[in-house]
Design a protein around this motif. Structure first.
Motif, short mmCIF file in Angstrom:
data_model
loop_
_atom_site.label_atom_id
_atom_site.label_comp_id
_atom_site.label_asym_id
_atom_site.label_seq_id
_atom_site.Cartn_x
_atom_site.Cartn_y
_atom_site.Cartn_z
N PHE A 1 28.75 37.51 39.79
CA PHE A 1 29.61 38.28 41.13
C PHE A 1 30.70 36.94 41.51
N THR A 2 31.68 36.92 42.27
CA THR A 2 32.84 36.70 42.60
C THR A 2 33.28 37.65 44.02
N ILE A 3 32.99 37.15 45.36
CA ILE A 3 34.04 37.58 46.31
C ILE A 3 35.17 36.72 46.44
N SER A 4 36.17 36.80 46.97
CA SER A 4 37.19 36.23 47.11
C SER A 4 38.01 36.92 47.93
N THR A 5 39.43 36.29 48.90
CA THR A 5 40.02 37.16 49.59
C THR A 5 41.39 36.74 49.25
N GLU A 6 42.16 37.62 49.83
CA GLU A 6 43.93 37.30 49.36
C GLU A 6 44.29 38.23 51.47
N ASN A 7 44.56 36.60 52.16
CA ASN A 7 44.69 37.03 53.16
C ASN A 7 45.78 37.51 53.91
N ALA A 8 46.53 37.11 52.79
CA ALA A 8 48.64 37.56 53.47
C ALA A 8 47.48 38.85 52.45
N LYS A 9 47.71 39.34 52.10
CA LYS A 9 47.53 41.32 51.34
C LYS A 9 45.96 41.41 52.92
N ASN A 10 45.71 40.60 53.24
CA ASN A 10 44.08 41.52 54.34
C ASN A 10 43.68 41.90 52.71
N THR A 11 43.26 41.39 52.22
CA THR A 11 41.73 41.68 51.46
C THR A 11 41.09 40.80 50.37
N VAL A 12 40.20 42.00 50.05
CA VAL A 12 38.88 41.04 50.02
C VAL A 12 38.61 41.65 48.61
N TYR A 13 37.97 41.14 47.59
CA TYR A 13 37.87 41.60 45.90
C TYR A 13 36.29 41.31 45.60
N LEU A 14 35.90 41.34 44.77
CA LEU A 14 34.57 41.45 44.16
C LEU A 14 34.61 41.51 42.65
N ARG A 15 34.52 40.15 42.26
CA ARG A 15 35.03 40.15 40.71
C ARG A 15 33.35 40.51 40.07
N MET A 16 33.14 41.30 39.38
CA MET A 16 31.56 41.59 38.43
C MET A 16 31.60 41.72 37.59
N ASN A 17 31.31 40.28 36.79
CA ASN A 17 30.81 40.07 35.46
C ASN A 17 29.65 40.46 35.34
N SER A 18 29.31 40.48 33.56
CA SER A 18 27.98 40.85 33.05
C SER A 18 27.06 41.91 33.38
N LEU A 19 28.08 42.89 33.68
CA LEU A 19 27.26 44.28 34.59
C LEU A 19 26.22 44.54 34.37
N ALA A 20 25.15 45.10 34.49
CA ALA A 20 23.48 45.43 34.52
C ALA A 20 24.12 47.47 34.62
#
Length: 118
Positions: A66-85
């Protein structure tokens, strides 16, 4: 401040999803934004966190996937989830902390359901 999460759904094991959480409200300045999850019959647990300075932390169970990231200009946080189980199946909640001392506040978004089929 309101947090609106989206991006959940049904995915097969090994697949990927990206969750998004947008914060509404003017002058949103966060100390940290986080993703929690709660599986059926289990307690809510912290999955990933990112500070305003960009420092990230992850639960051991999702490190490297998993990778967490933000796009501050959009006040948005993301969670990229790979290899889900299947064990990642849960309702995922975004969470934000703002302010300090007496002005400290926490906010929760409505959950978004992630279901991973085997």
């Amino acid at each position: 401040v309101q947090l609106q999460a989206s991006g959940g759904g049904l995915v097969q094991a090994g697949g990927s999803l990206r969750l998004s959480c947008a914060a509404s409200g003017s002058n949103f300045v966060y100390n940290s934004m986080d993703w929690y999850r709660q599986a059926p019959g289990k307690e809510r647990e912290l999955v990933a966190s990112i500070t305003s300075g960009g420092t990230t932390t992850y639960a051991d169970s999702v490190k490297g996937r998993f990778t967490i990231s933000t796009e501050n200009a959009k006040n948005t946080v993301y969670l990229r989830m790979n290899s889900l189980a299947p064990s990642d199946t849960a309702v995922y909640y975004c969470h934000a902390e703002t302010g300090f001392g007496r002005a400290a506040r926490i906010y929760w978004g409505h959950g978004t359901l992630v279901t991973v089929s085997s």
